[in-house]
Motif scaffolding. Structure first.
Motif, PDB file in Angstrom:
ATOM      1  N   LEU A  38       0.859  -1.314  -0.135  1.00  0.00           N
ATOM      2  CA  LEU A  38       0.044  -0.031  -0.001  1.00  0.00           C
ATOM      3  C   LEU A  38       0.916   1.228   0.065  1.00  0.00           C
ATOM      4  O   LEU A  38       0.668   2.362  -0.778  1.00  0.00           O
ATOM      5  N   GLN A  39       1.961   1.224   0.847  1.00  0.00           N
ATOM      6  CA  GLN A  39       2.771   2.598   0.957  1.00  0.00           C
ATOM      7  C   GLN A  39       3.585   2.710  -0.606  1.00  0.00           C
ATOM      8  O   GLN A  39       3.672   3.863  -0.979  1.00  0.00           O
ATOM      9  N   ALA A  40       3.883   1.528  -1.151  1.00  0.00           N
ATOM     10  CA  ALA A  40       4.477   1.945  -2.438  1.00  0.00           C
ATOM     11  C   ALA A  40       3.272   2.380  -3.606  1.00  0.00           C
ATOM     12  O   ALA A  40       3.826   2.968  -4.480  1.00  0.00           O
ATOM     13  N   ALA A  41       2.040   1.536  -3.552  1.00  0.00           N
ATOM     14  CA  ALA A  41       1.174   2.026  -4.394  1.00  0.00           C
ATOM     15  C   ALA A  41       0.801   3.623  -4.368  1.00  0.00           C
ATOM     16  O   ALA A  41       0.653   4.316  -5.166  1.00  0.00           O
ATOM     17  N   SER A  42       0.987   4.207  -2.799  1.00  0.00           N
ATOM     18  CA  SER A  42       0.740   5.613  -2.728  1.00  0.00           C
ATOM     19  C   SER A  42       1.721   6.451  -3.253  1.00  0.00           C
ATOM     20  O   SER A  42       1.462   7.561  -3.595  1.00  0.00           O
ATOM     21  N   ALA A  43       3.114   5.738  -3.095  1.00  0.00           N
ATOM     22  CA  ALA A  43       4.139   6.427  -3.509  1.00  0.00           C
ATOM     23  C   ALA A  43       3.849   6.693  -5.291  1.00  0.00           C
ATOM     24  O   ALA A  43       4.398   7.754  -5.644  1.00  0.00           O
ATOM     25  N   ILE A  44       3.570   5.686  -5.752  1.00  0.00           N
ATOM     26  CA  ILE A  44       3.406   5.723  -7.335  1.00  0.00           C
ATOM     27  C   ILE A  44       2.455   6.830  -7.720  1.00  0.00           C
ATOM     28  O   ILE A  44       2.530   7.606  -8.421  1.00  0.00           O
TER      29      ILE A  44
ATOM     30  N   SER B 153      12.401   5.579 -13.058  1.00  0.00           N
ATOM     31  CA  SER B 153      12.930   4.768 -12.058  1.00  0.00           C
ATOM     32  C   SER B 153      12.041   4.775 -10.672  1.00  0.00           C
ATOM     33  O   SER B 153      11.996   3.729 -10.102  1.00  0.00           O
ATOM     34  N   ALA B 154      11.587   5.730 -10.256  1.00  0.00           N
ATOM     35  CA  ALA B 154      10.735   6.065  -9.276  1.00  0.00           C
ATOM     36  C   ALA B 154       9.622   4.763  -9.159  1.00  0.00           C
ATOM     37  O   ALA B 154       9.300   4.345  -8.223  1.00  0.00           O
ATOM     38  N   VAL B 155       8.814   4.976 -10.343  1.00  0.00           N
ATOM     39  CA  VAL B 155       7.634   4.228 -10.479  1.00  0.00           C
ATOM     40  C   VAL B 155       8.222   2.538 -10.473  1.00  0.00           C
ATOM     41  O   VAL B 155       7.541   1.789  -9.667  1.00  0.00           O
ATOM     42  N   GLU B 156       9.002   2.346 -11.268  1.00  0.00           N
ATOM     43  CA  GLU B 156       9.520   1.082 -11.246  1.00  0.00           C
ATOM     44  C   GLU B 156      10.184   0.406  -9.950  1.00  0.00           C
ATOM     45  O   GLU B 156       9.678  -0.644  -9.730  1.00  0.00           O
ATOM     46  N   ARG B 157      10.696   1.322  -9.328  1.00  0.00           N
ATOM     47  CA  ARG B 157      11.048   0.730  -7.994  1.00  0.00           C
ATOM     48  C   ARG B 157      10.000   0.406  -6.868  1.00  0.00           C
ATOM     49  O   ARG B 157      10.013  -0.581  -6.610  1.00  0.00           O
TER      50      ARG B 157
ATOM     51  N   LEU C 297      10.987  -6.389 -14.130  1.00  0.00           N
ATOM     52  CA  LEU C 297      11.700  -5.018 -13.698  1.00  0.00           C
ATOM     53  C   LEU C 297      13.162  -5.658 -13.330  1.00  0.00           C
ATOM     54  O   LEU C 297      14.169  -4.916 -13.518  1.00  0.00           O
ATOM     55  N   ILE C 298      13.202  -6.530 -12.407  1.00  0.00           N
ATOM     56  CA  ILE C 298      14.367  -7.032 -11.783  1.00  0.00           C
ATOM     57  C   ILE C 298      15.447  -7.665 -12.731  1.00  0.00           C
ATOM     58  O   ILE C 298      16.586  -7.225 -13.003  1.00  0.00           O
ATOM     59  N   HIS C 299      14.934  -8.780 -13.482  1.00  0.00           N
ATOM     60  CA  HIS C 299      15.543  -9.631 -14.306  1.00  0.00           C
ATOM     61  C   HIS C 299      15.673  -9.458 -15.737  1.00  0.00           C
ATOM     62  O   HIS C 299      16.501  -9.621 -16.360  1.00  0.00           O
ATOM     63  N   GLY C 300      14.612  -8.418 -16.288  1.00  0.00           N
ATOM     64  CA  GLY C 300      14.532  -8.258 -17.595  1.00  0.00           C
ATOM     65  C   GLY C 300      14.729  -6.826 -17.919  1.00  0.00           C
ATOM     66  O   GLY C 300      13.791  -6.253 -18.894  1.00  0.00           O
ATOM     67  N   TYR C 301      15.314  -5.963 -17.156  1.00  0.00           N
ATOM     68  CA  TYR C 301      15.346  -4.527 -17.079  1.00  0.00           C
ATOM     69  C   TYR C 301      15.564  -4.185 -18.573  1.00  0.00           C
ATOM     70  O   TYR C 301      15.032  -2.954 -18.944  1.00  0.00           O
ATOM     71  N   ALA C 302      16.369  -4.756 -19.323  1.00  0.00           N
ATOM     72  CA  ALA C 302      16.545  -4.332 -20.603  1.00  0.00           C
ATOM     73  C   ALA C 302      15.519  -4.353 -21.730  1.00  0.00           C
ATOM     74  O   ALA C 302      15.404  -3.576 -22.630  1.00  0.00           O
ATOM     75  N   SER C 303      14.352  -4.957 -21.213  1.00  0.00           N
ATOM     76  CA  SER C 303      13.203  -5.346 -22.007  1.00  0.00           C
ATOM     77  C   SER C 303      12.008  -4.572 -21.287  1.00  0.00           C
ATOM     78  O   SER C 303      10.835  -4.995 -21.881  1.00  0.00           O
ATOM     79  N   VAL C 304      12.157  -3.601 -20.425  1.00  0.00           N
ATOM     80  CA  VAL C 304      10.861  -3.197 -19.695  1.00  0.00           C
ATOM     81  C   VAL C 304      10.085  -2.209 -20.741  1.00  0.00           C
ATOM     82  O   VAL C 304      10.543  -1.519 -21.462  1.00  0.00           O
TER      83      VAL C 304
END
Length: 115
Positions: free
Chosen positions: A13-19, A39-43, A79-86
């Protein structure tokens, strides 16, 4: 350290609010143009996916009550493992379409918990 399901629900919930705060007043073009915003949204989506994955391991039944939970975990993995194909369009569509439903379910679960 043992965590309760509410810990992971709260984190998601905190992450969703941050987005929501990050994209307030922003559009898809703004998102595409700003490495900082992306970067912020993806994190925060990484945090949501990880929190929901841990919730699933701790309380599978509760996890099933979160719409888009499996997709959030999948997005986290990309996002973590396929970062080059986001794909920015997928991330943006997720935050517009799926995040509000997921957030509503998480709020319901948090409200019905004994936290």
């Amino acid at each position: 350290m043992t965590h309760r399901p509410e810990t992971y629900i709260y984190d998601a919930l905190q992450a969703a609010s941050a987005i929501e705060a990050f994209v307030a007043g922003q559009g898809y073009a703004d998102y595409q143009e700003s490495a900082l915003l992306r970067s912020a949204v993806e994190r925060q989506f990484e945090i949501i996916g990880e929190a929901l994955n841990r919730l699933k391991q701790l309380d599978a039944e509760m996890f099933t009550r979160v719409r888009g939970g499996r997709q959030a975990i999948g997005l986290r993995n990309v996002l973590i493992h396929g970062y080059a194909s986001v794909d920015d369009a997928i991330v943006w569509a997720t935050l517009e379409q799926d995040l509000p439903l997921m957030q509503a379910d998480l709020e319901t679960l948090m409200g019905s918990s004994d936290a």
